[in-house]
Design a protein around this motif. Sequence first.
Motif, short mmCIF file in Angstrom:
data_model
loop_
_atom_site.label_atom_id
_atom_site.label_comp_id
_atom_site.label_asym_id
_atom_site.label_seq_id
_atom_site.Cartn_x
_atom_site.Cartn_y
_atom_site.Cartn_z
N UNK A 79 -3.32 2.11 2.57
CA UNK A 79 -2.46 3.28 2.64
C UNK A 79 -1.90 3.64 1.27
N UNK A 80 -1.51 2.65 0.49
CA UNK A 80 -0.96 2.91 -0.83
C UNK A 80 -2.02 3.51 -1.75
N UNK A 81 -3.27 3.05 -1.63
CA UNK A 81 -4.35 3.64 -2.44
C UNK A 81 -4.57 5.10 -2.06
N UNK A 82 -4.54 5.38 -0.75
CA UNK A 82 -4.69 6.77 -0.30
C UNK A 82 -3.53 7.63 -0.78
N UNK A 83 -2.33 7.06 -0.80
CA UNK A 83 -1.16 7.81 -1.28
C UNK A 83 -1.30 8.14 -2.76
N UNK A 84 -1.79 7.21 -3.55
CA UNK A 84 -2.00 7.47 -4.98
C UNK A 84 -3.02 8.59 -5.18
N UNK A 85 -4.10 8.55 -4.42
CA UNK A 85 -5.11 9.61 -4.53
C UNK A 85 -4.52 10.96 -4.10
N UNK B 80 -7.72 9.34 5.75
CA UNK B 80 -7.50 7.94 6.11
C UNK B 80 -6.83 7.82 7.47
N UNK B 81 -5.88 8.72 7.74
CA UNK B 81 -5.18 8.71 9.02
C UNK B 81 -6.12 9.01 10.19
#
Length: 290
Positions: free
Chosen positions: A63-69, A246-247
């Motif tokens: 989730x954190x990787x997706x948030x950074x992207x 991702x969700x």
Amino acid sequence: MQQKTVNNKAWFLVLPVLLLVAFSAVIPLMTVVNYSVQDTFGNNVFFWAGLDWFREMLSDERMWDALQRQLFFSATILAIEVPLGIFVALNMPKSGFWSSFCLVLMSLPLLIPWNVVGTIWQIFGRVDIGLLGHTLDALGIDYNYTQNPVAAWATIIVMDVWHWTSLVALLAFAGLKSIPDAYYQAAKIDQASRWKVFRYIELPKMSGVLMIAILLRFMDSFMIYTEPFVVTGGGPGNATTLLSIDLVKMALGQFDLGPAAAFSIMYFLVILLISWVFYTVMTNLDKKGV
């Protein structure tokens, strides 16, 4: 002192809207909240999980990787679309036939459905049949958005800029049209340069519509799903897997309803928080006359 009467019958006019909002927003949101604190193995049998799913999501690197992207994508398109939209608005004719023609032309990308935009760019970027992909390949440029992460990112960013810069340009143009001619006449008398006219007359008068444009573009870019999913599907690998993609993969692909519900609530809160920060900062700057 005359007492002011209140017409409570006016609430009956608002009631249909409140019911519609409750049905379309509040009830689904409460359903998501219910799933986020429970676990189920099917057959509508639920088990209390408390905040376990939230703790799991907060410690999930995925989730954190997706948030950074997602933050990178939103910041990039804002940095491109806002200045480009202002530039286009400043160079559009202010009246006459060509002004109407430009307004219609700028509105065309906004009329195209999101899934159609993704399909257009998916075909446009293909090396075998797409004009863009074939041209770049003929020039010796290694462009393959299905295998090269840089090409994939460039494709979805350019696609979003093409699709939504018009919105910023139209809002900025509306702000420019609201400026009285007296301001420009005074600037001409004072022999103000073009930069000073923009800095002290046009930009302050556009600040209100620009705030709306930035908020709209941020919220839309942070929730974007259809266009990048149609073009890249989140690939290559997870290179363009944004939060929304991702969700959906978690909720529908893996059918992890509890974690997905907790994920969606945190997703919503992040959008709400950043939008509030944007609004507060820009409102304060507007009050200070910056």
